[in-house]
Design a protein around this motif. Sequence first.
Motif, mmCIF file in Angstrom:
data_model
loop_
_atom_site.group_PDB
_atom_site.id
_atom_site.type_symbol
_atom_site.label_atom_id
_atom_site.label_comp_id
_atom_site.label_asym_id
_atom_site.label_seq_id
_atom_site.Cartn_x
_atom_site.Cartn_y
_atom_site.Cartn_z
ATOM 1 N N ARG A 18 0.844 -1.208 0.000
ATOM 2 C CA ARG A 18 0.000 0.000 0.000
ATOM 3 C C ARG A 18 0.873 1.250 0.000
ATOM 4 O O ARG A 18 1.787 1.389 0.803
ATOM 5 C CB ARG A 18 -0.937 0.027 1.214
ATOM 6 C CG ARG A 18 -1.894 -1.151 1.279
ATOM 7 C CD ARG A 18 -3.061 -0.866 2.230
ATOM 8 N NE ARG A 18 -4.033 0.014 1.606
ATOM 9 C CZ ARG A 18 -4.560 1.106 2.179
ATOM 10 N NH1 ARG A 18 -4.167 1.466 3.382
ATOM 11 N NH2 ARG A 18 -5.456 1.836 1.556
ATOM 12 N N TYR A 19 0.538 2.170 -0.903
ATOM 13 C CA TYR A 19 1.304 3.392 -1.111
ATOM 14 C C TYR A 19 0.396 4.608 -0.989
ATOM 15 O O TYR A 19 -0.716 4.629 -1.535
ATOM 16 C CB TYR A 19 1.943 3.356 -2.507
ATOM 17 C CG TYR A 19 2.582 4.642 -2.965
ATOM 18 C CD1 TYR A 19 3.753 5.116 -2.382
ATOM 19 C CD2 TYR A 19 2.021 5.388 -4.005
ATOM 20 C CE1 TYR A 19 4.354 6.290 -2.821
ATOM 21 C CE2 TYR A 19 2.618 6.558 -4.459
ATOM 22 C CZ TYR A 19 3.782 7.012 -3.864
ATOM 23 O OH TYR A 19 4.369 8.171 -4.300
ATOM 24 N N LEU A 20 0.876 5.624 -0.284
ATOM 25 C CA LEU A 20 0.152 6.882 -0.123
ATOM 26 C C LEU A 20 0.990 8.014 -0.685
ATOM 27 O O LEU A 20 2.189 8.095 -0.417
ATOM 28 C CB LEU A 20 -0.126 7.144 1.368
ATOM 29 C CG LEU A 20 -0.673 8.535 1.726
ATOM 30 C CD1 LEU A 20 -2.089 8.712 1.182
ATOM 31 C CD2 LEU A 20 -0.655 8.733 3.248
ATOM 32 N N LYS A 38 -2.707 1.968 -4.444
ATOM 33 C CA LYS A 38 -2.197 3.335 -4.411
ATOM 34 C C LYS A 38 -3.326 4.291 -4.025
ATOM 35 O O LYS A 38 -4.449 4.175 -4.520
ATOM 36 C CB LYS A 38 -1.647 3.763 -5.773
ATOM 37 C CG LYS A 38 -0.520 2.916 -6.298
ATOM 38 C CD LYS A 38 0.294 3.658 -7.356
ATOM 39 C CE LYS A 38 -0.473 3.944 -8.616
ATOM 40 N NZ LYS A 38 0.400 4.546 -9.659
ATOM 41 N N GLU A 83 -6.452 0.560 7.753
ATOM 42 C CA GLU A 83 -5.827 0.532 6.431
ATOM 43 C C GLU A 83 -4.548 1.365 6.433
ATOM 44 O O GLU A 83 -4.521 2.514 5.991
ATOM 45 C CB GLU A 83 -6.813 1.050 5.377
ATOM 46 C CG GLU A 83 -8.037 0.177 5.235
ATOM 47 C CD GLU A 83 -9.012 0.700 4.188
ATOM 48 O OE1 GLU A 83 -9.894 -0.065 3.791
ATOM 49 O OE2 GLU A 83 -8.886 1.866 3.774
ATOM 50 N N ARG A 84 -3.493 0.775 6.946
ATOM 51 C CA ARG A 84 -2.226 1.491 7.056
ATOM 52 C C ARG A 84 -1.397 1.330 5.782
ATOM 53 O O ARG A 84 -1.668 0.460 4.955
ATOM 54 C CB ARG A 84 -1.449 0.997 8.279
ATOM 55 C CG ARG A 84 -2.150 1.351 9.591
ATOM 56 C CD ARG A 84 -1.385 0.877 10.799
ATOM 57 N NE ARG A 84 -2.040 1.323 12.018
ATOM 58 C CZ ARG A 84 -1.767 2.467 12.635
ATOM 59 N NH1 ARG A 84 -0.835 3.262 12.154
ATOM 60 N NH2 ARG A 84 -2.415 2.820 13.723
ATOM 61 N N PHE A 85 -0.381 2.172 5.666
ATOM 62 C CA PHE A 85 0.431 2.206 4.459
ATOM 63 C C PHE A 85 1.841 1.679 4.736
ATOM 64 O O PHE A 85 2.354 1.795 5.845
ATOM 65 C CB PHE A 85 0.500 3.632 3.916
ATOM 66 C CG PHE A 85 -0.845 4.165 3.493
ATOM 67 C CD1 PHE A 85 -1.335 3.910 2.223
ATOM 68 C CD2 PHE A 85 -1.636 4.901 4.373
ATOM 69 C CE1 PHE A 85 -2.587 4.381 1.828
ATOM 70 C CE2 PHE A 85 -2.879 5.374 3.992
ATOM 71 C CZ PHE A 85 -3.362 5.115 2.716
ATOM 72 N N ASP A 86 2.459 1.146 3.680
ATOM 73 C CA ASP A 86 3.826 0.645 3.787
ATOM 74 C C ASP A 86 4.849 1.697 3.370
ATOM 75 O O ASP A 86 5.933 1.778 3.942
ATOM 76 C CB ASP A 86 3.998 -0.596 2.902
ATOM 77 C CG ASP A 86 3.053 -1.718 3.293
ATOM 78 O OD1 ASP A 86 3.073 -2.120 4.473
ATOM 79 O OD2 ASP A 86 2.283 -2.176 2.429
ATOM 80 N N ALA A 88 5.042 5.928 1.915
ATOM 81 C CA ALA A 88 4.329 7.176 1.653
ATOM 82 C C ALA A 88 5.276 8.212 1.081
ATOM 83 O O ALA A 88 6.459 8.253 1.443
ATOM 84 C CB ALA A 88 3.691 7.708 2.941
ATOM 85 N N THR A 106 1.090 10.992 8.867
ATOM 86 C CA THR A 106 1.444 9.784 8.107
ATOM 87 C C THR A 106 2.033 8.725 9.029
ATOM 88 O O THR A 106 1.724 7.529 8.899
ATOM 89 C CB THR A 106 2.434 10.129 6.986
ATOM 90 O OG1 THR A 106 1.843 11.092 6.103
ATOM 91 C CG2 THR A 106 2.798 8.890 6.176
ATOM 92 N N LEU A 110 0.990 4.637 9.362
ATOM 93 C CA LEU A 110 2.027 3.856 8.691
ATOM 94 C C LEU A 110 2.206 2.524 9.398
ATOM 95 O O LEU A 110 2.112 2.441 10.629
ATOM 96 C CB LEU A 110 3.337 4.646 8.729
ATOM 97 C CG LEU A 110 4.417 4.353 7.687
ATOM 98 C CD1 LEU A 110 3.933 4.722 6.281
ATOM 99 C CD2 LEU A 110 5.680 5.148 8.019
ATOM 100 N N GLY A 114 7.129 0.871 8.066
ATOM 101 C CA GLY A 114 6.870 1.702 6.899
ATOM 102 C C GLY A 114 7.922 2.783 6.706
ATOM 103 O O GLY A 114 8.666 3.131 7.626
#
Length: 229
Positions: A18-20, A38, A83-86, A88, A106, A110, A114
Amino acid sequence: MLRTDVIQKIIDKKKALRYLEIGVNNGDSFFPIEIAQKVGVDPSFAFSEERKLEWASKNLCNATAQYIDATSDAFFASANPIERFDVAFIDGLHTYEQSLQDVLNTLDNLNENGVIVMHDCKPPHVLAACPAQSLQAAIDMNLPGWDGNWCGDVWKTICYLRSNRKDLRVFVLDCDFGLGIVMKGKPDIDLNLSKDELDKMTYEDVLNGKENFLNLKDENYLFEFLETI
């Protein structure tokens, strides 16, 4: 080395899912990135529907990408904490205050290992580091000799994090206007600026100072960093 190269290498090494991206603008950084999920956030996307469709055919990851038409603050206020991101990328409003807020928000969204990449952490010259509330505000200042490149005072966020967050590993790659890397971990070099010292600092102090305020690394340091994540 361009920001898209750095972001993609981090994604590939981590096998991230997952990318932000905060501050998508015309999509030059967002569209090329290949990852399963994304999310792009911007209050005013600067690309046409046709360009989005064109990139969806060139990079299928864009076909399922989410585009959130909102400020970063509004996005994080409504974000699902599950829903966290890996990985950013932060390239929103180029002010110290907002870039710092974007990093802190962020970090709260994260995954444990992350990585955050920040743009504009090493302005190419003093005029590019001029504090302003927007690019248009910088233009309106009509600074003599300014070449149109504007990074603002995002660099101060790097100094703040290095001085106040001893739970973070923070450094800047010397490429593409300075790519800040932030992730949880032990700092490799301490910086201990007080709030008053930081408030009074100018970019001239960074350029003229004997101390490596930004923990600046050659761009090839990225490959050493990748071995640690």
